[in-house]
Design a protein around this motif. Structure first.
Motif, PDB file in Angstrom:
ATOM      1  N   THR A   1      12.130 114.173   8.541  1.00 31.45           N
ATOM      2  CA  THR A   1      11.077 113.623   7.683  1.00 31.45           C
ATOM      3  C   THR A   1       9.770 113.482   8.452  1.00 31.45           C
ATOM      4  O   THR A   1       8.726 113.211   7.871  1.00 31.45           O
ATOM      5  CB  THR A   1      11.489 112.236   7.124  1.00 31.45           C
TER       6      THR A   1
ATOM      7  N   ARG B   1      17.273 108.825   8.562  1.00 32.12           N
ATOM      8  CA  ARG B   1      17.542 107.404   8.447  1.00 32.12           C
ATOM      9  C   ARG B   1      18.316 107.055   7.170  1.00 32.12           C
ATOM     10  O   ARG B   1      17.959 107.547   6.089  1.00 32.12           O
ATOM     11  CB  ARG B   1      16.204 106.670   8.389  1.00 32.12           C
TER      12      ARG B   1
ATOM     13  N   ARG C   1      11.764 111.832   0.360  1.00 36.14           N
ATOM     14  CA  ARG C   1      10.692 111.885   1.368  1.00 36.14           C
ATOM     15  C   ARG C   1      10.562 113.294   1.959  1.00 36.14           C
ATOM     16  O   ARG C   1       9.478 113.760   2.254  1.00 36.14           O
ATOM     17  CB  ARG C   1      10.961 110.867   2.479  1.00 36.14           C
TER      18      ARG C   1
ATOM     19  N   ASN D   1      15.570 115.454  17.719  1.00 31.51           N
ATOM     20  CA  ASN D   1      14.117 115.391  17.548  1.00 31.51           C
ATOM     21  C   ASN D   1      13.642 113.984  17.180  1.00 31.51           C
ATOM     22  O   ASN D   1      12.546 113.579  17.550  1.00 31.51           O
ATOM     23  CB  ASN D   1      13.736 116.407  16.463  1.00 31.51           C
TER      24      ASN D   1
ATOM     25  N   TYR E   1       7.244 104.658  26.415  1.00 34.34           N
ATOM     26  CA  TYR E   1       7.546 105.933  25.764  1.00 34.34           C
ATOM     27  C   TYR E   1       7.873 107.011  26.802  1.00 34.34           C
ATOM     28  O   TYR E   1       8.878 107.718  26.683  1.00 34.34           O
ATOM     29  CB  TYR E   1       6.351 106.357  24.902  1.00 34.34           C
TER      30      TYR E   1
ATOM     31  N   LYS F   1      11.587 108.939  27.589  1.00 30.89           N
ATOM     32  CA  LYS F   1      11.841 110.381  27.490  1.00 30.89           C
ATOM     33  C   LYS F   1      12.407 110.928  28.800  1.00 30.89           C
ATOM     34  O   LYS F   1      13.059 111.970  28.803  1.00 30.89           O
ATOM     35  CB  LYS F   1      10.543 111.120  27.125  1.00 30.89           C
TER      36      LYS F   1
HETATM   37  N1  NAP Z   1       3.565 115.106  18.152  1.00 32.38           N
HETATM   38  C1  NAP Z   1       3.426 115.409  19.441  1.00 32.38           C
HETATM   39  O1  NAP Z   1       2.326 115.787  19.914  1.00 32.38           O
HETATM   40  C2  NAP Z   1       4.622 115.317  20.357  1.00 32.38           C
HETATM   41  C3  NAP Z   1       4.432 115.610  21.716  1.00 32.38           C
HETATM   42  C4  NAP Z   1       5.539 115.525  22.556  1.00 32.38           C
HETATM   43  C5  NAP Z   1       6.778 115.181  22.069  1.00 32.38           C
HETATM   44  N2  NAP Z   1       6.934 114.889  20.743  1.00 32.38           N
HETATM   45  C6  NAP Z   1       8.264 114.533  20.273  1.00 32.38           C
HETATM   46  O2  NAP Z   1       8.563 115.313  19.132  1.00 32.38           O
HETATM   47  C7  NAP Z   1       9.455 114.600  18.269  1.00 32.38           C
HETATM   48  C8  NAP Z   1       8.893 114.554  16.869  1.00 32.38           C
HETATM   49  O3  NAP Z   1       7.618 113.969  16.929  1.00 32.38           O
HETATM   50  P1  NAP Z   1       6.674 113.878  15.652  1.00 32.38           P
HETATM   51  O4  NAP Z   1       5.282 113.973  16.162  1.00 32.38           O
HETATM   52  O5  NAP Z   1       7.145 114.816  14.617  1.00 32.38           O
HETATM   53  O6  NAP Z   1       6.948 112.371  15.236  1.00 32.38           O
HETATM   54  P2  NAP Z   1       7.071 111.680  13.785  1.00 32.38           P
HETATM   55  O7  NAP Z   1       6.240 112.414  12.797  1.00 32.38           O
HETATM   56  O8  NAP Z   1       6.828 110.230  14.033  1.00 32.38           O
HETATM   57  O9  NAP Z   1       8.598 111.897  13.399  1.00 32.38           O
HETATM   58  C9  NAP Z   1       9.614 111.170  13.998  1.00 32.38           C
HETATM   59  C10 NAP Z   1      10.894 111.417  13.237  1.00 32.38           C
HETATM   60  O10 NAP Z   1      11.931 110.664  13.883  1.00 32.38           O
HETATM   61  C11 NAP Z   1      12.552 109.836  12.902  1.00 32.38           C
HETATM   62  N3  NAP Z   1      13.078 108.620  13.491  1.00 32.38           N
HETATM   63  C12 NAP Z   1      12.456 107.779  14.348  1.00 32.38           C
HETATM   64  N4  NAP Z   1      13.286 106.758  14.645  1.00 32.38           N
HETATM   65  C13 NAP Z   1      14.442 106.972  13.961  1.00 32.38           C
HETATM   66  C14 NAP Z   1      15.666 106.266  13.840  1.00 32.38           C
HETATM   67  N5  NAP Z   1      15.869 105.130  14.512  1.00 32.38           N
HETATM   68  N6  NAP Z   1      16.619 106.770  13.042  1.00 32.38           N
HETATM   69  C15 NAP Z   1      16.423 107.926  12.362  1.00 32.38           C
HETATM   70  N7  NAP Z   1      15.287 108.638  12.432  1.00 32.38           N
HETATM   71  C16 NAP Z   1      14.312 108.157  13.213  1.00 32.38           C
HETATM   72  C17 NAP Z   1      11.474 109.550  11.891  1.00 32.38           C
HETATM   73  O11 NAP Z   1      12.085 109.089  10.693  1.00 32.38           O
HETATM   74  P3  NAP Z   1      11.289 108.216   9.587  1.00 32.38           P
HETATM   75  O12 NAP Z   1      10.433 109.202   8.849  1.00 32.38           O
HETATM   76  O13 NAP Z   1      12.380 107.657   8.752  1.00 32.38           O
HETATM   77  O14 NAP Z   1      10.529 107.177  10.342  1.00 32.38           O
HETATM   78  C18 NAP Z   1      10.840 110.933  11.783  1.00 32.38           C
HETATM   79  O15 NAP Z   1      11.654 111.766  10.982  1.00 32.38           O
HETATM   80  C19 NAP Z   1       9.651 113.232  18.900  1.00 32.38           C
HETATM   81  O16 NAP Z   1      10.819 113.252  19.682  1.00 32.38           O
HETATM   82  C20 NAP Z   1       8.420 113.095  19.796  1.00 32.38           C
HETATM   83  O17 NAP Z   1       8.660 112.215  20.865  1.00 32.38           O
HETATM   84  C21 NAP Z   1       5.877 114.948  19.872  1.00 32.38           C
END
Ligand code: NAP
Length: 431
Positions: free
Chosen positions: A56, A81, A89, A141, A213, A217
């Motif tokens: 999501t 979740r 969603r 992820n 954070y 990681k």
């Molecule tokens: N964006 C970047 O520039 C970037 C850079 C480096 C690494 N990353 C990594 O890439 C991954 C995805 O990032 P993103 O930018 O796509 O973040 P995001 O849009 O915040 O998405 C996070 C996802 O993780 C889910 N989530 C978080 N906690 C959870 C829990 N306790 N149980 C179930 N689901 C949970 C969220 O679910 P809900 O929708 O229900 O909250 C959402 O689906 C992450 O691991 C992040 O650390 C991102």
């Protein structure tokens, strides 16, 4: 088949020294289950079955679309979740991100509402056995993307990694599913060496120390290395760098770059810098992530393999917003000079809402120090480290052939922020 979980120990206090992080690694690497006896070969002729968490969110949503399009994938379990109307969603997110929602009707897609940090993920036994008996790749992820909380706030996230490790080890097949962990460039916050960072383990926790954070990681990286060494499980850490907008160009407005651009409406300037950027569009990053499940290297980097100068994307933005380009220090001083009211006052809160760059002042100040250090270790614009992608591009064809980021892409971000209202249309410049 029972799941062996690490002993429940009392919470470890917030880390005080980098070395304390090893206690998390030890805790989440303890009591690894042994593989079941009587392992059998996987039936041949079947396509990949991929379990992915957090679809999501931005990167996960885009990765899900790629997996559903992938002819080598026969089934996708999307773990999201529990009790969160995940399917509804998911559909909304697909539409908002310009993805093909009809793919969600495919028989190869199964939404699974789960509790990632609980034993057996809160699923009924029948479904869990079905997944255990079919899954070939697990992409972890989901993560709490919050830069303001200590590492202890990530215990459930780290526990979820351990739960999926135990689940993978309990596979009835000789070749257990590969576990792919979405890591982060944040683990390199304090990297001091010269040259691009190699796709290798980081032995010194000081490199990731300082932000919850980043620390959160680094710990799974080390846990997964232990798991591979002790149980032979194939694990892949994908250290993801800076992701930019979605297919429509929309880039999450809470992040540092959109706020920096929006500051032009108030500071009437944008910062010029010498370095390059290796930002990668989310849709393309997601495709590469899905391809990297085939990596035989345990650590790979996911950033744009062809850097372009910062100025080449900032200049079209400055032109479009009709503001001059100034040295970073000048831009930062102007931003600092516009702080109003006492900390916590209504006046300050209001200013921070209008100009979100004010909220991120500590980050911009910290990056300035890193920009100044740039004469030592080789660094990108904003003082970020350069990551080698030598190993990643050998596995991911789409990453290897990704076109350079051009100025038109920057204009797509602007168009998307205008559409969402983030860049107010009442601005007197060209907006
Ligand atoms: N964006 C970047 O520039 C970037 C850079 C480096 C690494 N990353 C990594 O890439 C991954 C995805 O990032 P993103 O930018 O796509 O973040 P995001 O849009 O915040 O998405 C996070 C996802 O993780 C889910 N989530 C978080 N906690 C959870 C829990 N306790 N149980 C179930 N689901 C949970 C969220 O679910 P809900 O929708 O229900 O909250 C959402 O689906 C992450 O691991 C992040 O650390 C991102």
């Amino acid at each position: 088949m029972s799941m062996h979980l690490p002993e429940i120990t009392p919470s470890i206090p917030r880390s005080r020294t980098p070395q304390d992080l090893w206690r998390f690694v030890d805790r989440f690497s303890a009591n690894l289950p042994v593989r079941p006896t009587d392992l059998v070969d996987r039936p041949t002729g079947y396509k990949d079955v991929v379990l992915i968490t957090g679809t999501t969110g931005g990167l996960g949503c885009d990765a899900l679309e790629h997996l559903l399009r992938d002819e080598n994938v026969g089934l996708v379990y999307a773990f999201n979740r529990k009790n969160s109307h995940a399917m509804e969603r998911q559909r909304l997110r697909f539409a908002a991100r310009g993805l093909d929602g009809s793919l969600l009707n495919s028989p190869k897609f199964q939404m699974v509402e789960a509790v990632l940090h609980e034993p057996d993920f809160g699923l009924d036994a029948e479904l869990l056995e079905e997944i255990r008996g079919s899954v070939t790749h697990i992409i972890l992820n989901a993560w709490k993307v919050n830069f303001n909380v200590p590492v202890t706030a990530f215990e459930q996230d780290i526990q979820s990694v351990r739960n999926f490790v135990d689940f993978a080890l309990s596979s009835p097949y000789i070749h257990a599913p590969a576990v792919v962990f979405v890591g982060s460039i944040a683990v390199l916050d304090n990297w001091k060496k010269l040259g691009p960072v190699p796709e290798l383990p980081i032995d010194d926790p000081a490199c990731a120390f300082g932000k919850g954070y980043s620390e959160s990681k680094w710990v799974p990286e080390r846990v997964l290395q232990n798991v591979t060494r002790e149980r032979g499980l194939r694990t892949i850490v994908v250290r993801v760098g800076q992701i930019e907008g979605d297919r429509m160009g929309h880039w999450n407005e809470r992040e540092w770059f959109p706020s920096l651009v929006k500051s032009a409406l108030f500071q009437k300037c944008l910062p010029k810098q010498d370095g390059d950027i290796t930002w990668i569009p989310c849709y393309e990053a997601a495709q590469a992530l899905t391809e990297l499940r085939h990596s035989s290297d345990p650590i790979v980097h996911l950033v744009h393999p062809r850097p372009v100068p910062w100025d080449s994307v900032l200049e079209p933005i400055a032109r479009e917003l009709n503001v001059p380009f100034v040295p970073y220090r000048t831009w930062l001083s102007t931003l600092e000079g516009s702080v109003v009211g006492e900390p916590g006052s209504t006046e300050q809160a209001h200013a921070r809402r209008r100009n979100p760059a004010l909220r991120l002042l500590p980050f911009y100040r910290e990056q300035e120090e890193k920009i100044e250090e740039a004469h030592g270790p080789e660094r990108e614009a904003m003082g970020f480290v350069f990551l080698s992608t030598d190993k990643a591009v050998r596995v991911s064809e789409s990453l290897a052939s990704l076109p350079e980021t051009a100025g038109e892409r920057a204009l797509m971000w602007l168009a998307a922020w205008r559409k969402s209202g983030f860049l107010s249309t009442s601005w007197k410049g060209k907006l």
